[in-house]
Write a protein that holds these residues in place. Structure first.
Motif, PDB file in Angstrom:
ATOM      1  N   SER A   3      50.220 -10.691  -3.972  1.00  0.00           N
ATOM      2  CA  SER A   3      51.192 -11.324  -3.064  1.00  0.00           C
ATOM      3  C   SER A   3      52.577 -10.701  -3.062  1.00  0.00           C
ATOM      4  O   SER A   3      53.089 -10.321  -4.112  1.00  0.00           O
ATOM      5  CB  SER A   3      51.383 -12.792  -3.454  1.00  0.00           C
ATOM      6  OG  SER A   3      50.182 -13.460  -3.326  1.00  0.00           O
ATOM      7  N   LEU A   4      53.168 -10.619  -1.856  1.00  0.00           N
ATOM      8  CA  LEU A   4      54.523 -10.090  -1.671  1.00  0.00           C
ATOM      9  C   LEU A   4      55.390 -11.165  -1.029  1.00  0.00           C
ATOM     10  O   LEU A   4      55.017 -11.720   0.007  1.00  0.00           O
ATOM     11  CB  LEU A   4      54.500  -8.867  -0.753  1.00  0.00           C
ATOM     12  CG  LEU A   4      53.729  -7.638  -1.225  1.00  0.00           C
ATOM     13  CD1 LEU A   4      53.608  -6.634  -0.078  1.00  0.00           C
ATOM     14  CD2 LEU A   4      54.411  -7.007  -2.423  1.00  0.00           C
ATOM     15  N   GLU A   5      56.541 -11.461  -1.639  1.00  0.00           N
ATOM     16  CA  GLU A   5      57.452 -12.437  -1.060  1.00  0.00           C
ATOM     17  C   GLU A   5      58.043 -11.879   0.246  1.00  0.00           C
ATOM     18  O   GLU A   5      58.490 -10.720   0.272  1.00  0.00           O
ATOM     19  CB  GLU A   5      58.572 -12.767  -2.048  1.00  0.00           C
ATOM     20  CG  GLU A   5      58.100 -13.539  -3.254  1.00  0.00           C
ATOM     21  CD  GLU A   5      57.614 -14.939  -2.871  1.00  0.00           C
ATOM     22  OE1 GLU A   5      56.449 -15.265  -3.135  1.00  0.00           O
ATOM     23  OE2 GLU A   5      58.399 -15.678  -2.255  1.00  0.00           O
ATOM     24  N   PRO A   6      58.083 -12.701   1.326  1.00  0.00           N
ATOM     25  CA  PRO A   6      58.560 -12.178   2.631  1.00  0.00           C
ATOM     26  C   PRO A   6      59.939 -11.545   2.563  1.00  0.00           C
ATOM     27  O   PRO A   6      60.173 -10.486   3.165  1.00  0.00           O
ATOM     28  CB  PRO A   6      58.581 -13.422   3.515  1.00  0.00           C
ATOM     29  CG  PRO A   6      57.718 -14.432   2.851  1.00  0.00           C
ATOM     30  CD  PRO A   6      57.714 -14.116   1.397  1.00  0.00           C
ATOM     31  N   VAL A  43      53.726 -17.500   2.903  1.00  0.00           N
ATOM     32  CA  VAL A  43      54.676 -17.942   3.945  1.00  0.00           C
ATOM     33  C   VAL A  43      55.074 -19.397   3.686  1.00  0.00           C
ATOM     34  O   VAL A  43      56.250 -19.770   3.735  1.00  0.00           O
ATOM     35  CB  VAL A  43      54.022 -17.798   5.345  1.00  0.00           C
ATOM     36  CG1 VAL A  43      54.940 -18.401   6.421  1.00  0.00           C
ATOM     37  CG2 VAL A  43      53.701 -16.357   5.647  1.00  0.00           C
ATOM     38  N   GLN A  44      54.133 -20.234   3.439  1.00  0.00           N
ATOM     39  CA  GLN A  44      54.260 -21.647   3.079  1.00  0.00           C
ATOM     40  C   GLN A  44      54.627 -22.566   4.252  1.00  0.00           C
ATOM     41  O   GLN A  44      54.090 -23.659   4.366  1.00  0.00           O
ATOM     42  CB  GLN A  44      55.231 -21.850   1.913  1.00  0.00           C
ATOM     43  CG  GLN A  44      55.003 -20.938   0.720  1.00  0.00           C
ATOM     44  CD  GLN A  44      53.601 -20.899   0.158  1.00  0.00           C
ATOM     45  OE1 GLN A  44      52.610 -21.154   0.853  1.00  0.00           O
ATOM     46  NE2 GLN A  44      53.471 -20.533  -1.100  1.00  0.00           N
ATOM     47  N   SER A  45      55.598 -22.163   5.120  1.00  0.00           N
ATOM     48  CA  SER A  45      55.909 -22.966   6.292  1.00  0.00           C
ATOM     49  C   SER A  45      56.549 -22.074   7.355  1.00  0.00           C
ATOM     50  O   SER A  45      57.096 -21.036   7.020  1.00  0.00           O
ATOM     51  CB  SER A  45      56.884 -24.096   5.939  1.00  0.00           C
ATOM     52  OG  SER A  45      57.281 -24.783   7.128  1.00  0.00           O
ATOM     53  N   GLY A  46      56.450 -22.488   8.623  1.00  0.00           N
ATOM     54  CA  GLY A  46      57.079 -21.728   9.702  1.00  0.00           C
ATOM     55  C   GLY A  46      58.347 -22.401  10.186  1.00  0.00           C
ATOM     56  O   GLY A  46      58.980 -21.966  11.136  1.00  0.00           O
ATOM     57  N   SER A  47      58.719 -23.495   9.503  1.00  0.00           N
ATOM     58  CA  SER A  47      59.901 -24.259   9.894  1.00  0.00           C
ATOM     59  C   SER A  47      61.091 -23.916   9.004  1.00  0.00           C
ATOM     60  O   SER A  47      61.012 -24.074   7.777  1.00  0.00           O
ATOM     61  CB  SER A  47      59.605 -25.764   9.795  1.00  0.00           C
ATOM     62  OG  SER A  47      60.796 -26.488   9.554  1.00  0.00           O
ATOM     63  N   LYS A  72      63.951 -17.256   6.356  1.00  0.00           N
ATOM     64  CA  LYS A  72      63.674 -18.070   7.531  1.00  0.00           C
ATOM     65  C   LYS A  72      62.459 -17.468   8.240  1.00  0.00           C
ATOM     66  O   LYS A  72      62.026 -16.363   7.900  1.00  0.00           O
ATOM     67  CB  LYS A  72      64.883 -18.085   8.470  1.00  0.00           C
ATOM     68  CG  LYS A  72      66.121 -18.787   7.897  1.00  0.00           C
ATOM     69  CD  LYS A  72      67.212 -18.859   8.951  1.00  0.00           C
ATOM     70  CE  LYS A  72      68.523 -19.424   8.421  1.00  0.00           C
ATOM     71  NZ  LYS A  72      68.382 -20.725   7.712  1.00  0.00           N
ATOM     72  N   ALA A  73      61.951 -18.186   9.236  1.00  0.00           N
ATOM     73  CA  ALA A  73      60.726 -17.745   9.925  1.00  0.00           C
ATOM     74  C   ALA A  73      60.887 -16.344  10.504  1.00  0.00           C
ATOM     75  O   ALA A  73      59.965 -15.513  10.423  1.00  0.00           O
ATOM     76  CB  ALA A  73      60.379 -18.736  11.024  1.00  0.00           C
ATOM     77  N   ASP A 119      49.640 -17.452   3.034  1.00  0.00           N
ATOM     78  CA  ASP A 119      49.438 -18.772   2.440  1.00  0.00           C
ATOM     79  C   ASP A 119      50.292 -19.756   3.241  1.00  0.00           C
ATOM     80  O   ASP A 119      51.435 -19.439   3.564  1.00  0.00           O
ATOM     81  CB  ASP A 119      49.940 -18.824   0.981  1.00  0.00           C
ATOM     82  CG  ASP A 119      49.051 -18.067   0.016  1.00  0.00           C
ATOM     83  OD1 ASP A 119      49.489 -17.814  -1.123  1.00  0.00           O
ATOM     84  OD2 ASP A 119      47.931 -17.708   0.425  1.00  0.00           O
ATOM     85  N   ILE A 120      49.739 -20.925   3.536  1.00  0.00           N
ATOM     86  CA  ILE A 120      50.511 -21.949   4.230  1.00  0.00           C
ATOM     87  C   ILE A 120      50.224 -23.291   3.557  1.00  0.00           C
ATOM     88  O   ILE A 120      49.085 -23.562   3.177  1.00  0.00           O
ATOM     89  CB  ILE A 120      50.170 -21.985   5.740  1.00  0.00           C
ATOM     90  CG1 ILE A 120      51.326 -22.596   6.547  1.00  0.00           C
ATOM     91  CG2 ILE A 120      48.895 -22.706   6.014  1.00  0.00           C
ATOM     92  CD1 ILE A 120      52.396 -21.633   6.884  1.00  0.00           C
ATOM     93  N   ILE A 121      51.269 -24.081   3.358  1.00  0.00           N
ATOM     94  CA  ILE A 121      51.088 -25.420   2.796  1.00  0.00           C
ATOM     95  C   ILE A 121      51.232 -26.423   3.951  1.00  0.00           C
ATOM     96  O   ILE A 121      52.198 -26.356   4.719  1.00  0.00           O
ATOM     97  CB  ILE A 121      52.130 -25.731   1.706  1.00  0.00           C
ATOM     98  CG1 ILE A 121      52.124 -24.638   0.618  1.00  0.00           C
ATOM     99  CG2 ILE A 121      51.884 -27.093   1.082  1.00  0.00           C
ATOM    100  CD1 ILE A 121      53.208 -24.804  -0.444  1.00  0.00           C
TER     101      ILE A 121
END
Ligand code: SF4
Length: 450
Positions: A243-246, A270-274, A286-287, A309-311
């Protein structure tokens, strides 16, 4: 001959550490058996990312202890670091080794042989091992996980980093694994060359957060510098990144991964798009930063496989926030989405937040996310129809005629490769193959050995 079995939950780093522990037992003459079979010693490497992972660990530990009363069960990993008492109370023959002392299990086979040969019972030796361990921990101990049994994986895992300096509000891993530490760059190169000399054609760089990599001897040398040193030193083995942090994917990293021996496969949590939710859970981007990171990686490789990854169901996640997640993943055209329904974790900041999304809503959102994930994956795979890829062969299908091999391509597609000449010693070899069908799994025809 004594038998040892390993049961591992969680991330690639846990897999990597278990592989090294197993190799230590194997090198001392223990027979490595499956966890489903009887063994004298069981090592359970736990995970604390979700409640489910912890429930599974407890269930399996009880099963091993109940079905093998004369065996000893060593339990380690992130869950053991944070809830040792819960785990040691599961049965008489359970012995907990906290994560920070997991490396001492590398010496356990020798210890057990010595003590049992001197007349001690297995349980006495286990008790003696637990009571006698030093509590002094050195940073380099966290990198004592060297070796591979060659039995489980055709790709080698290489631990380059541990711990994390971020403070994501939902994460328990950083509490268990502590601050970020890295293996010296020279040592990484040396270990990678050893794995290449052992015949591995691919090395997977693992850690808790490899984006945090920083050579202890030269702190200015970060992950891009390490990748350049590796691609420069290795001759036949390729590297794959975990994994690579955005917010850590920039031009420098994109330039480093352009090298042909870096697999065109990336994984972004990614975890969230908001933007609202990202800020509340202490993610450092941010997104739009995610969009930019994906563009950079797509510019560096020919149609790379990019997983996210998305939560879903995070506290604060309103309908609009969820829609923002869906459109971000759609816009970026991810190839795969790993969906995590939010799991409240004790000790994390979010655990005490009252604003919880109802389970019914979380389930609905996870269902929609699965549909999106399926369509994005299909779109990606369809683009590769008729194209040639490199595949590492993993397993020969002995029960079907004509025989085929299963394997993993450089761009992370699991497939069946047909028409591989020669007998069964092709395991771990790299072949070129053309993708011929993508409707019912992926089929490809052998072209040549690489
Ligand atoms: S980056 Fe965040 S989620 Fe990942 S290990 Fe660190 S604190 Fe946990």
């Amino acid at each position: 001959m004594m038998e040892a079995a390993f049961y591992t939950l969680g991330c690639k780093l846990n897999q990597c550490e278990s592989e090294a522990l197993a190799s230590s037992f194997k090198s001392r003459g223990f027979f490595i058996t499956k966890a489903s079979e009887k063994a004298d010693i069981y090592v359970v490497n736990t995970c604390t990312v979700t409640t489910k992972a912890e429930q599974k660990a407890r269930r399996m530990i009880r099963k091993f202890a109940r079905e093998n009363k004369d065996a000893v069960i060593f339990v380690t990993g992130c869950y053991a670091q944070l809830n040792a008492e819960v785990l040691s109370g599961l049965a008489e023959n359970v012995f907990v080794v906290p994560l920070v002392l997991k490396h001492t299990i590398m010496d356990l086979p020798e210890f057990i042989l010595e003590k049992t040969l001197s007349g001690m019972s297995l349980t006495e030796a286990a008790r003696y091992f637990i009571d006698g361990r030093t509590q002094i921990i050195h940073e380099e101990d966290r990198f004592k996980f060297i070796g591979s049994t060659h039995t489980v994986h055709t790709r080698a895992y290489l631990k380059i980093q541990d711990g994390c300096n971020n403070n994501c509000a939902y994460c328990r891993v950083r509490i268990a694994r502590g601050k970020s530490v890295s293996l010296r760059l020279d040592e990484v190169i040396e270990r990678a060359l050893d794995l290449e000399a052992e015949g591995y054609r691919e090395i997977v760089l693992t850690g808790v957060n490899i984006s945090d990599y920083r050579d202890p001897d030269h702190p200015e040398k970060r992950l891009p510098a390490l990748i350049r040193s590796l691609t420069c030193s290795l001759k036949t083995a390729g590297i794959r990144l975990s994994s690579l942090e955005p917010d850590m994917i920039d031009e420098d990293l994109a330039e480093a991964v352009m090298h042909p021996s870096v697999a065109p496969h990336f994984h972004i949590p990614v975890q969230s798009g908001s933007d609202t939710v990202l800020e509340k859970i202490h993610r450092h981007y941010k997104a739009d930063r995610v969009r930019n990171a994906v563009e950079l990686l797509k510019g560096a490789k020919d149609d790379p496989f990019i997983a996210a990854d998305i939560i879903v169901g995070l506290p604060y996640e309103a309908d609009d926030d969820f829609e923002a997640s869906c459109s971000l993943l759609q816009d970026c055209g991810f190839s795969q989405i790993h969906i995590f329904p939010y799991s409240p974790r004790p000790g994390t900041e979010l655990y005490t937040v009252p604003l919880h999304v109802p389970e019914r809503v979380t389930k609905e959102r996870a269902g929609r996310m699965h549909d999106l994930a399926a369509s994005l994956y299909k779109t990606y795979v369809k683009r590769w129809m008729g194209r040639e890829v490199s595949v590492i062969l993993e397993k020969e299908s002995s029960t079907t005629a004509p025989v085929f091999w299963t394997g993993l391509s450089e761009n992370y597609l699991h497939m069946r490769v047909h028409g591989v000449p020669g007998a069964s010693e092709a395991r771990g070899r790299v072949v070129r193959a053309v993708i011929t069908a993508v409707d019912n799994g992926i089929d490809a025809d052998f072209v040549e050995f690489v």
